[in-house]
Motif scaffolding. Structure first.
Motif, short mmCIF file in Angstrom:
data_model
loop_
_atom_site.label_atom_id
_atom_site.label_comp_id
_atom_site.label_asym_id
_atom_site.label_seq_id
_atom_site.Cartn_x
_atom_site.Cartn_y
_atom_site.Cartn_z
N THR A 1 67.73 -1.13 -93.82
CA THR A 1 67.80 -1.78 -92.50
C THR A 1 66.44 -1.80 -91.83
O THR A 1 66.07 -2.78 -91.18
N GLY A 2 65.66 -0.72 -91.98
CA GLY A 2 64.32 -0.70 -91.39
C GLY A 2 63.42 -1.76 -91.99
O GLY A 2 62.64 -2.40 -91.28
N SER A 3 63.50 -1.96 -93.30
CA SER A 3 62.67 -2.97 -93.95
C SER A 3 63.04 -4.38 -93.52
O SER A 3 62.16 -5.22 -93.26
N VAL A 4 64.34 -4.66 -93.43
CA VAL A 4 64.77 -5.98 -92.97
C VAL A 4 64.34 -6.20 -91.52
O VAL A 4 63.89 -7.29 -91.14
N TYR A 5 64.46 -5.17 -90.71
CA TYR A 5 64.02 -5.24 -89.31
C TYR A 5 62.54 -5.59 -89.24
O TYR A 5 62.12 -6.43 -88.43
N LEU A 6 61.73 -4.97 -90.12
CA LEU A 6 60.30 -5.23 -90.14
C LEU A 6 60.00 -6.68 -90.50
O LEU A 6 59.29 -7.38 -89.75
N TRP A 7 60.51 -7.15 -91.64
CA TRP A 7 60.12 -8.47 -92.11
C TRP A 7 60.75 -9.58 -91.28
O TRP A 7 60.17 -10.67 -91.15
N GLU A 8 61.91 -9.33 -90.69
CA GLU A 8 62.47 -10.31 -89.76
C GLU A 8 61.59 -10.43 -88.53
O GLU A 8 61.37 -11.53 -88.00
N MET B 1 57.03 -5.31 -82.66
CA MET B 1 58.11 -4.67 -83.42
C MET B 1 57.76 -4.56 -84.90
O MET B 1 58.06 -3.54 -85.54
N ALA B 2 57.12 -5.59 -85.43
CA ALA B 2 56.72 -5.53 -86.84
C ALA B 2 55.69 -4.42 -87.06
O ALA B 2 55.80 -3.66 -88.03
N LEU B 3 54.72 -4.31 -86.18
CA LEU B 3 53.71 -3.26 -86.32
C LEU B 3 54.32 -1.87 -86.19
O LEU B 3 54.00 -0.96 -86.97
N GLY B 4 55.20 -1.71 -85.19
CA GLY B 4 55.85 -0.40 -85.01
C GLY B 4 56.70 -0.01 -86.19
O GLY B 4 56.66 1.14 -86.65
N SER B 5 57.47 -0.96 -86.72
CA SER B 5 58.30 -0.67 -87.88
C SER B 5 57.45 -0.34 -89.10
O SER B 5 57.78 0.56 -89.88
N ARG B 6 56.34 -1.06 -89.24
CA ARG B 6 55.47 -0.82 -90.38
C ARG B 6 54.90 0.60 -90.36
O ARG B 6 54.78 1.25 -91.40
N LEU B 7 54.56 1.09 -89.17
CA LEU B 7 54.01 2.44 -89.06
C LEU B 7 55.00 3.49 -89.56
O LEU B 7 54.61 4.48 -90.18
N VAL B 8 56.29 3.26 -89.30
CA VAL B 8 57.31 4.23 -89.73
C VAL B 8 57.60 4.08 -91.22
O VAL B 8 57.66 5.07 -91.96
N LEU B 9 57.78 2.85 -91.68
CA LEU B 9 58.20 2.63 -93.06
C LEU B 9 57.12 3.02 -94.06
O LEU B 9 57.43 3.31 -95.23
N ARG B 10 55.88 3.04 -93.65
CA ARG B 10 54.81 3.46 -94.56
C ARG B 10 54.81 4.97 -94.79
O ARG B 10 54.13 5.45 -95.69
N ARG B 11 55.54 5.70 -93.96
CA ARG B 11 55.59 7.16 -94.06
C ARG B 11 57.05 7.60 -94.25
O ARG B 11 57.75 7.84 -93.27
N PRO B 12 57.53 7.70 -95.47
CA PRO B 12 58.93 8.06 -95.71
C PRO B 12 59.33 9.40 -95.13
O PRO B 12 60.51 9.61 -94.80
N LEU C 1 73.22 -12.54 -91.33
CA LEU C 1 72.12 -12.57 -92.29
C LEU C 1 71.35 -11.25 -92.30
O LEU C 1 70.85 -10.83 -93.35
N PHE C 2 71.26 -10.56 -91.17
CA PHE C 2 70.58 -9.27 -91.14
C PHE C 2 71.32 -8.26 -92.02
O PHE C 2 70.71 -7.55 -92.82
N THR C 3 72.63 -8.21 -91.88
CA THR C 3 73.41 -7.27 -92.67
C THR C 3 73.37 -7.62 -94.16
O THR C 3 73.26 -6.75 -95.02
N ILE C 4 73.47 -8.92 -94.45
CA ILE C 4 73.42 -9.33 -95.86
C ILE C 4 72.06 -8.99 -96.46
O ILE C 4 71.97 -8.51 -97.60
N GLY C 5 70.99 -9.23 -95.70
CA GLY C 5 69.67 -8.87 -96.18
C GLY C 5 69.54 -7.38 -96.42
O GLY C 5 68.93 -6.94 -97.41
N SER C 6 70.11 -6.57 -95.54
CA SER C 6 70.09 -5.12 -95.73
C SER C 6 70.87 -4.72 -96.98
O SER C 6 70.46 -3.82 -97.72
#
Length: 776
Positions: free
Chosen positions: A148-155, A615-626, A128-133
């Protein structure tokens, strides 16, 4: 990258159901495997292995002619069908594996059982992770790294919510099968939302699903299925009751006129059991010349308190029971024992952790009896450590005595049993100046604060028995001289005398439970004797040197690579190392909480939720800054990940030295906070590594969408096995943290070195996508 609301909700749901399923199944497997922490590691390893396999395989499947949304819907339907079957398979496994009642299973059946029962569920979850990506990369026109980063965040967001829901609500109110029925309904609802394009039809289908679920709940089908499967779990015994509490799974079974209470599969006590009741207290009370106060930790329902009250000199008995559910079961199924606890004015019942009571009580005791099972897990091991013995010593009167008993052998002490008893004996001798033991099918240990308190032999005990006018059946004129024959006493003393190399059992070096598992599993399978001996015999220095050589050779190989190839390999190395460290941190937190507080059964959900939130907070910090990226930043993040285990062990040591009630109370919030901080490091590192890894590939090449996630899980899988079965119990927390830091530091240093004179940072990440479409 902003992904559509619908697919975001589905990804959150994936994380939500996966976290709850993991917690439920982990608790179920703890019952099958006696709540042993080795089983926790092996179960996590199996979960991570199959999730990694599902993610990796799904990334290489041919996608032509198959819409990712329809594939995700089909996978959700399969997942809904597999969830209840997995719980039933776990419960069936207990009867299939335990050919001998009371058999303690070794690592091989633990691992093989976990691998077998978790394969379908976890493979689907990983896919499901790969399909979501794939959906994010296709529908949202995003780069593979951002997808993949976005799916990692919301998962991770969904896993946080799932962990909190499981720990705070679901496991308290519902049985395991009822919980997974609820998860299945959620998965089927998500499948309807994905597969049915027409909004009206979609709402009708979802409403129908909710109606069917309500009808099934009203009919009682899930609860009845729960009861039937519980009866199968305890096949061969009549199941009177089963109950989940925050401390464990309790079960009351009846066979041939007696009843047995189990906690996480471990026997707490039998009723009636006059031999165990007499031996638990009379030997200890006879060792003290004139006992006036007694502290009994555990095991009071089996008649031990009634036997202790026969000593007329006793003015007060403090009985400590951790789990209030045990007392609730006593009220329902052991009314005579319960009535005595409630009506005798000399008995004072305390519903709290035994160690916490010892730390905080202002009373001093003539006798302290630990009436608990052997240290088969870290929860029980904490009552056989040097730290606990010191705590008890401070609460004994000058003539006070500590007593406990361990299973043994009447005539022959095997090498494994001898090693286990030597560890306990040496640990006692580090605290108490006078220690003695009585041989038999159970070895009774006694320790006094000063020399000359303990009885010199059978004659002293018999004299005190007669003076107190005790009419006993099993601690009597016949059994005492038989068990304390001089040659038997000397033989036991000789066999348990420790050599300098024998380790001391400590809170954060819980070696006793490792050797106890080795002892009892080797009785049913001799192959484990060689395995446990071999692992315990490897010296830490040798392991450290071998690991250093392997890391050095790998570092040289990575250094020889050039350009994009090197950046990809470093991204892979950092991801695998981070996965290794993250699961290691999670296990250190769980075992550390177990050592300090003793009820990790509940804390499983809280720690997992804390990690996922981080993990969600850490991922969010990165994904907000492309534009955020580069090898150097990845190297700095990896270095922080590498030193995190050492910082965590330092926190444990500080709590142990402080030891005050205020510090211990604050620690209940400190552990989830530490999990949050550790999770943030992992969540920050994964999308960074993902950007670097996919930046060297063609934007249209999405054949490896699940590859990096699979590598992250593969590192976690390896750590789960090593930490639980070897590193922590044999080397302790500090040395385990050093090993983990060493593994994580190598890719961190390499990532911070310049790749070339023209590209010192290892290349800026590619932009996330050329254009975006609004979220749906």
């Amino acid at each position: 990258m902003r992904i559509g609301f619908g697919i975001r909700a589905v990804i959150i749901l994936i994380g939500f159901t996966a976290a709850i399923a993991q917690i439920v199944l982990l608790r179920e497997l703890m019952v099958v495997f006696y709540g042993n922490e080795i089983s926790i590691g092996l179960m996590l390893a199996s979960w991570l292995f199959w999730t990694a396999a599902g993610s990796g395989v799904a990334g290489r499947l041919p996608w032509r002619g198959c819409h990712p949304r329809h594939l995700m819907a089909a996978t959700q339907v399969l997942l809904a069908a597999v969830l209840p079957g997995t719980v039933l398979a776990v419960r069936t496994a207990k009867g299939l594996l335990q050919t001998v009642p009371g058999e303690v299973l070794g690592p091989s059946p633990m691992l093989l059982t976990s691998l077998a029962v978790l394969a379908p569920l976890c493979t689907l979850s990983g896919a499901l992770f790969t399909i979501g990506s794939r959906i994010c990369a296709t529908d949202e026109i995003a780069s593979a790294g951002e997808a993949t980063g976005s799916v990692y965040l919301w998962e991770a967001v969904g896993s946080t919510a799932g962990g909190l829901a499981a720990g705070l609500v679901l496991v308290r109110l519902l049985g395991s099968l009822e919980i997974v029925w609820f998860l299945s309904v959620l998965n089927l609802t998500a499948a309807c939302g994905l597969a049915i394009p027409v909004r009206r039809l979609r709402l009708v289908a979802i409403g129908a699903m909710a109606g069917i679920a309500a009808l099934l709940e009203y009919s009682g089908a899930p609860r009845r299925t729960e009861e039937i499967s519980q009866e199968r779990l305890w096949r061969g015994q009549h199941l009177n009751a089963t109950r989940n509490s925050i401390y464990g799974n309790l079960a009351v079974t009846g066979t041939e006129g007696s009843r047995t209470v189990y906690e996480n599969g471990v026997v707490l006590f039998n009723v009636p059991d006059p031999a165990a009741a007499e031996e638990a207290v009379h030997y200890a009370l006879l060792e003290q010349p004139s006992p006036r106060s007694l502290l009994l930790i555990g095991g009071g329902i089996n008649g031990s308190i009634a036997e202790a009250l026969r000593h007329q000199s006793l003015e007060r008995v403090d009985y400590v029971e951790l789990d209030p559910a045990v007392l609730d079961l006593a009220r329902a199924y052991f009314p005579a024992q319960w009535h005595m606890l409630q009506t005798n004015p000399r008995v004072h019942v305390h519903v709290t952790d035994g160690r916490m009571f010892v730390k905080t009580t202002l009373s001093a005791f003539d006798v302290v009896i630990v009436n608990l099972p052997d240290p088969l897990n870290a929860q029980l091991n904490r009552f056989y450590t040097a730290e606990f013995f010191r705590e008890v010593s401070r609460k004994l009167t000058p003539a006070g005595v500590l007593s406990f008993q361990l299973r043994s052998s009447e005539n022959y002490i095997s090498p494994e049993l001898g090693q286990f008893l030597r560890i306990i004996y040496k640990t006692l001798r580090t605290v108490f100046p006078e220690v003695t033991a009585i041989p038999g099918e159970t070895v009774h240990f006694f320790a006094a604060r000063r020399q000359g308190i303990l009885a010199s032999g059978a004659a002293d005990l018999l004299a005190r028995l007669h003076a107190r006018n005790l009419q006993t059946s099993y601690v009597s004129e016949y059994f005492i001289p038989s068990r304390m024959m001089p040659d038997r006493m000397l033989d036991l003393e000789r066999q348990i005398q420790p050599a300098p190399s024998v380790p001391i059992n400590r809170d954060f070096a819980p070696v006793a439970y490792y050797f106890d598992v080795a002892l009892w599993s080797s009785q049913f399978n001799q192959a484990y004797r060689r395995l446990f001996r071999g692992l315990a015999g490897i010296r830490f220095g040798v392991l450290l040197a071998a690991l250093g050589m392997i890391i050095g050779m790998m570092a040289i190989g990575i250094r020889l690579l050039k350009g994009r190839c090197r950046r990809q390999v470093l991204a892979i190395s950092c991801t695998a190392a981070t996965g290794f460290t993250m699961i290691g941190l999670e296990m250190l937190l769980l075992l550390g909480f177990q050592a300090v507080y003793g009820y990790v059964y509940q804390q499983l959900a809280i720690v997992i939720a804390g990690f996922m939130a981080g993990m969600a907070l850490g991922s969010r910090l990165v994904l907000r800054r492309p534009a955020l990226g580069g090898m150097r930043l990845l190297g700095i993040t990896q270095m922080l990940v590498a030193v995190a285990p050492l910082a965590l062990v330092g926190l444990f040591a500080a709590m142990e030295r402080a030891g005050s009630a205020a510090v211990l109370a604050g620690g209940r919030l400190g552990f989830p906070a530490a999990a949050l901080a550790c999770g943030m490091l992992g969540g920050f590192g994964f999308p960074l590594a993902s950007r670097i890894f996919f930046s060297a590939r063609r934007p249209s090449d999405r054949s490896r969408l699940g590859a990096l996630y699979a590598l992250d899980l593969a590192g976690s899988c390896l750590a789960a096995i090593l930490f639980s079965t070897w590193f922590v119990p044999v080397f302790g927390f500090l040395r385990t943290a050093l090993l983990s830091a060493m593994l994580g530091m190598a890719p961190a240093v390499l990532a911070m070195l310049p790749v070339s004179e023209t590209d010192p940072e290892g290349g800026a990440p590619q932009r996330a996508c050329a254009r975006r479409i609004p979220g749906r």
